[in-house]
Write an enzyme that holds these catalytic residues in place. Structure first.
Site, mmCIF file in Angstrom:
data_model
loop_
_atom_site.group_PDB
_atom_site.id
_atom_site.type_symbol
_atom_site.label_atom_id
_atom_site.label_comp_id
_atom_site.label_asym_id
_atom_site.label_seq_id
_atom_site.Cartn_x
_atom_site.Cartn_y
_atom_site.Cartn_z
ATOM 1 N N HIS A 185 0.747 -1.182 -0.036
ATOM 2 C CA HIS A 185 0.198 -0.005 0.059
ATOM 3 C C HIS A 185 0.860 1.376 0.194
ATOM 4 O O HIS A 185 0.389 2.377 -0.525
ATOM 5 C CB HIS A 185 -1.003 -0.059 1.065
ATOM 6 C CG HIS A 185 -2.023 -1.044 0.708
ATOM 7 N ND1 HIS A 185 -2.211 -2.332 1.407
ATOM 8 C CD2 HIS A 185 -3.214 -0.981 -0.067
ATOM 9 C CE1 HIS A 185 -3.156 -3.007 0.822
ATOM 10 N NE2 HIS A 185 -3.675 -2.157 0.024
ATOM 11 N N ARG A 286 -11.846 2.314 -3.714
ATOM 12 C CA ARG A 286 -11.601 1.264 -2.305
ATOM 13 C C ARG A 286 -12.407 1.770 -0.922
ATOM 14 O O ARG A 286 -11.639 2.717 -0.276
ATOM 15 C CB ARG A 286 -10.110 1.334 -2.102
ATOM 16 C CG ARG A 286 -9.367 0.428 -3.147
ATOM 17 C CD ARG A 286 -8.067 0.571 -2.806
ATOM 18 N NE ARG A 286 -7.012 -0.265 -3.630
ATOM 19 C CZ ARG A 286 -6.401 -0.032 -4.663
ATOM 20 N NH1 ARG A 286 -6.077 1.232 -5.020
ATOM 21 N NH2 ARG A 286 -5.523 -0.859 -5.125
ATOM 22 N N ARG A 322 -16.181 -0.774 -4.861
ATOM 23 C CA ARG A 322 -15.803 -1.961 -4.285
ATOM 24 C C ARG A 322 -16.418 -2.077 -2.927
ATOM 25 O O ARG A 322 -16.198 -1.219 -2.376
ATOM 26 C CB ARG A 322 -14.729 -2.380 -4.230
ATOM 27 C CG ARG A 322 -14.119 -3.813 -3.821
ATOM 28 C CD ARG A 322 -12.682 -3.916 -3.796
ATOM 29 N NE ARG A 322 -11.808 -3.381 -3.038
ATOM 30 C CZ ARG A 322 -10.428 -3.410 -2.949
ATOM 31 N NH1 ARG A 322 -9.819 -4.105 -3.831
ATOM 32 N NH2 ARG A 322 -9.859 -2.552 -2.173
ATOM 33 N N GLU A 411 -9.434 -11.745 -8.491
ATOM 34 C CA GLU A 411 -8.099 -11.682 -7.853
ATOM 35 C C GLU A 411 -7.667 -13.020 -6.952
ATOM 36 O O GLU A 411 -6.630 -12.626 -6.304
ATOM 37 C CB GLU A 411 -8.022 -10.357 -6.959
ATOM 38 C CG GLU A 411 -9.057 -10.323 -5.805
ATOM 39 C CD GLU A 411 -9.037 -9.034 -5.047
ATOM 40 O OE1 GLU A 411 -8.387 -8.229 -5.020
ATOM 41 O OE2 GLU A 411 -9.966 -8.856 -4.175
ATOM 42 N N ASN A 434 -3.043 -7.192 -8.295
ATOM 43 C CA ASN A 434 -2.187 -7.114 -7.061
ATOM 44 C C ASN A 434 -2.421 -8.398 -6.139
ATOM 45 O O ASN A 434 -1.389 -9.210 -5.884
ATOM 46 C CB ASN A 434 -2.519 -6.126 -6.134
ATOM 47 C CG ASN A 434 -2.542 -4.730 -6.901
ATOM 48 O OD1 ASN A 434 -1.985 -4.603 -8.154
ATOM 49 N ND2 ASN A 434 -3.170 -3.681 -6.401
ATOM 50 N N ASP A 435 -3.592 -8.736 -5.881
ATOM 51 C CA ASP A 435 -3.834 -9.899 -5.077
ATOM 52 C C ASP A 435 -3.780 -11.175 -6.152
ATOM 53 O O ASP A 435 -3.255 -12.339 -5.561
ATOM 54 C CB ASP A 435 -5.211 -9.796 -4.522
ATOM 55 C CG ASP A 435 -4.971 -9.101 -3.113
ATOM 56 O OD1 ASP A 435 -3.972 -9.241 -2.251
ATOM 57 O OD2 ASP A 435 -6.139 -8.131 -2.902
ATOM 58 N N ARG A 445 2.164 -9.882 -0.717
ATOM 59 C CA ARG A 445 2.370 -8.744 -1.325
ATOM 60 C C ARG A 445 3.309 -7.475 -0.698
ATOM 61 O O ARG A 445 3.603 -6.365 -1.236
ATOM 62 C CB ARG A 445 1.246 -7.842 -2.076
ATOM 63 C CG ARG A 445 0.185 -7.789 -0.963
ATOM 64 C CD ARG A 445 -1.219 -7.328 -1.407
ATOM 65 N NE ARG A 445 -1.440 -5.972 -1.751
ATOM 66 C CZ ARG A 445 -2.469 -5.650 -2.424
ATOM 67 N NH1 ARG A 445 -3.609 -6.522 -2.603
ATOM 68 N NH2 ARG A 445 -2.763 -4.439 -2.945
ATOM 69 N N CYS A 482 -8.032 -3.302 -12.625
ATOM 70 C CA CYS A 482 -7.763 -2.366 -11.798
ATOM 71 C C CYS A 482 -6.658 -2.284 -10.844
ATOM 72 O O CYS A 482 -6.359 -1.735 -9.890
ATOM 73 C CB CYS A 482 -9.089 -1.956 -10.899
ATOM 74 S SG CYS A 482 -9.371 -3.494 -9.712
HETATM 75 C C1 PEP Z 1 -5.791 -5.993 -6.423
HETATM 76 O O1 PEP Z 1 -5.755 -6.986 -5.491
HETATM 77 O O2 PEP Z 1 -5.401 -5.872 -7.400
HETATM 78 C C2 PEP Z 1 -6.677 -4.762 -6.062
HETATM 79 C C3 PEP Z 1 -6.836 -3.958 -6.971
HETATM 80 O O3 PEP Z 1 -7.084 -4.587 -4.800
HETATM 81 P P1 PEP Z 1 -6.369 -4.117 -3.391
HETATM 82 O O4 PEP Z 1 -4.959 -3.518 -4.268
HETATM 83 O O5 PEP Z 1 -7.123 -2.870 -3.067
HETATM 84 O O6 PEP Z 1 -6.024 -5.217 -2.857
HETATM 85 MG MG MG Z 2 -7.147 -6.767 -3.837
#
Ligand code: PEP
Ligand code: MG
Length: 557
Positions: A185, A286, A322, A411, A434-435, A445, A482
């Protein structure tokens, strides 16, 4: 010293002198006593308290906005007369100033920690003030982001999101950290404020203070003592990027294939940045970021206002909200998890909301009301959907709440692999790369040591994207991306080539993605995607894709 390599997480180039983030300040020993002159020791303590208060106030005035409020409150803590009296009494009893300050703050700390969640969250701010005063008394480096008269490159072992949020893009030319992954993050925040950044850069904390480095947040290289020619070349690329960023208009490839370019936001305060870069809507709201520091669930009325702000800002575009993605690295006080040894594999996202259905019902009610009265087109999606049963559950609760468009994030690898089952249950997909990377590679991550596995150019990740996008197209449903991958201009072209129907990203990334797409026809994007998937490593995938995206160098990319 040889050049260093890390993972570039926020594009752009910055060169300047290294300033190290101050480390932790050790607790002064409990038995530390002054030399006998209590009056002189009291004067030292008060000088340090006043100097820290003045510094916090000055930094607040410079930062403005929300940061100013936080820093002004901290300055008040340092200047509190009650605290001064406590410190004096301890010094009069023989205690050294640093220890007296430490113990003086301890009383306040205990009172705050026991005074409810909102005030308990301020304990960290109080500790920060205490550490600053103790550091000044002991001639130690100040904790946190260093103060500097000239712009600098910030180097740290890791940066807390709070540090990153306070970074001033005017004085911080770039930052480099030893920890952190591309989808941590902190990296997301770095992109949001537009500071070039390299994370997972082994050895960076041994760089000498004041030495000049050149940081390339695109390639992840850190050049130590760069030659003037290196800086000039980097400046040229920066100028080319600035020129390429100036274009406006909707997202489309060179041959006119439309790819709506949307913004990732965390609340109403991010809307202005999204509008300013010409985002066509919101691709990921988010919502958990609205409520991270709350002890109680927000009311339906409060939520409705926060959602309507985005809908009204984008009357022509979609606004994809979301529902709360709580748990794992984003705990919410009002949604406590069970006792879990592995929170990232536990009840997070939709699973958590299934545990607290009344919280989900309230959020959907607020969304439905915002959707009725707001201007833009509302779409609602669920995080952490594993299979068709999860998707059906979410689509059912959305319909019951009166929400017309219900989708899911893809994800979890299982969801990507069986996307064809899920496509029949919902209206759209949004790929959370990302996930998806975290779970496909079993690589946390947030861990810098595993950044290699979090690289969104990993061919296995591209395979999962292709599988999901193909399933969506087969069912006639949209499939956006996204995750952070969408904000990398070259990878954005590849994602479109794989079948992504829209791209959503941090607003500062949007202009260069627009330029990269506008420079290449859909066919070139498809060839780049094929070449990337045929490669064996992320580096080879990048090189192979770029061979088909011939305009990137002229855009400074
Ligand atoms: C992801 O996981 O790619 C995503 C966009 O959600 P977050 O980064 O908020 O987990
Ligand atoms: Mg995610």
């Amino acid at each position: 010293m040889p050049d260093l390599r890390g993972t570039g997480v926020s594009p752009g180039v910055g060169a300047g002198p290294v300033r190290m983030m101050g480390g932790s300040v050790p607790e002064p020993p409990p038995d530390e006593r002054h030399g006998g002159d209590a009056a002189a020791e009291r004067a030292r303590a008060h000088e340090a308290l006043h100097a820290v208060a003045a510094d916090l106030e000055a930094r607040g005035a410079k930062a403005g906005g929300a940061a100013q409020e936080v820093l002004a409150a901290q300055a008040l803590m340092a200047g509190d007369p009650g605290l001064g009296e406590l410190v004096d009494a301890k010094i009069d009893a023989g205690m050294a100033a640093a220890r007296a300050v430490f113990e003086g703050f301890a009383g306040y700390r205990a009172a705050l920690a026991g005074a409810g969640d909102y005030l308990a969250a301020r304990v960290a701010d109080l500790d920060d003030v205490r550490d600053r005063v103790v550091a000044r008394l002991g001639d130690l480096p100040m904790p946190g982001v260093p103060a500097s008269a000239e712009p600098f490159v910030l180097v740290a072992r890791d940066l807390a999101p709070a540090d990153t949020a306070l970074l001033d893009p005017e004085s911080v030319l770039a930052f480099v950290t030893e920890e952190g992954g591309p989808t941590s993050h902190t990296a997301i925040l770095a992109r949001a404020i537009g500071v070039p950044a390299v994370v997972a850069c082994a050895g960076c904390t041994t760089l000498p203070e004041g030495s000049v480095i050149l940081v390339d947040g695109g390639t992840g290289t850190v050049t130590v003592d760069p030659a003037p020619g290196d800086i000039a070349a980097a400046d040229e690329r920066t100028a080319a990027r600035a020129a390429a960023s100036a274009a406006s208009g909707p997202g489309r490839t060179a041959d006119g294939h439309e790819v709506p370019l949307l913004a990732n936001i965390g609340g109403p305060r991010d809307i202005a940045a999204a509008v300013s870069v010409g985002a066509e809507g919101v691709g990921l709201y988010r919502t958990e970021f609205l409520f991270l520091d709350r002890a109680e669930p927000p009311t339906v009325v409060e939520q409705e206002a926060a959602y309507r702000a985005a809908l009204d800002a984008f009357p022509a575009g979609p606004v994809v909200v979301r529902v709360l993605d709580a748990g794992a690295d984003k705990p919410l006080a009002f949604l406590p998890p069970g006792d879990e040894p592995n929170p990232a594999l536990g009840e997070r996202g939709l699973r958590m909301l299934q545990r607290y259905p009344e919280v989900l019902a309230d959020q959907l009610a607020a969304l439905a009301r915002a959707g009725e009265t707001g201007s833009g087109e509302l779409r609602v999606m669920a995080p952490m959907v594993a299979d068709a049963a999860d998707a059906r559950y979410f689509a059912d609760v959305c319909r019951a709440a009166g929400i017309a468009s219900a989708g899911v994030m893809i994800e979890i690898p299982a969801a990507a692999l069986r996307a064809r089952d899920i496509a029949g249950e919902v209206d759209f997909f949004s790929l959370g790369t990302n996930d998806l990377a975290q779970y496909a590679f079993a690589a946390d991550r947030e861990l810098g040591a595993l950044a290699r596995l979090q690289d969104p150019w990993q061919p296995a990740l591209l395979d999962l994207v292709a599988t999901a996008a193909t399933a969506a197209a087969g069912a006639g449903k949209g499939c956006g991306v996204c995750g952070e991958a969408a904000g990398d201009p070259a990878l954005a072209c590849v994602l479109v080539g794989l079948g992504a129907s829209s791209l959503s990203m941090s607003p500062p990334s949007l202009p260069l993605v627009r330029a990269a797409l506008a420079g290449h026809p859909l066919d070139a994007c498809r060839r780049a995607a094929e070449a990337a998937r045929a490669a064996g490593t992320p580096a080879a995938a990048r090189t192979a894709a770029r061979a088909h995206l011939s305009l990137l160098p002229s855009l400074g990319l």
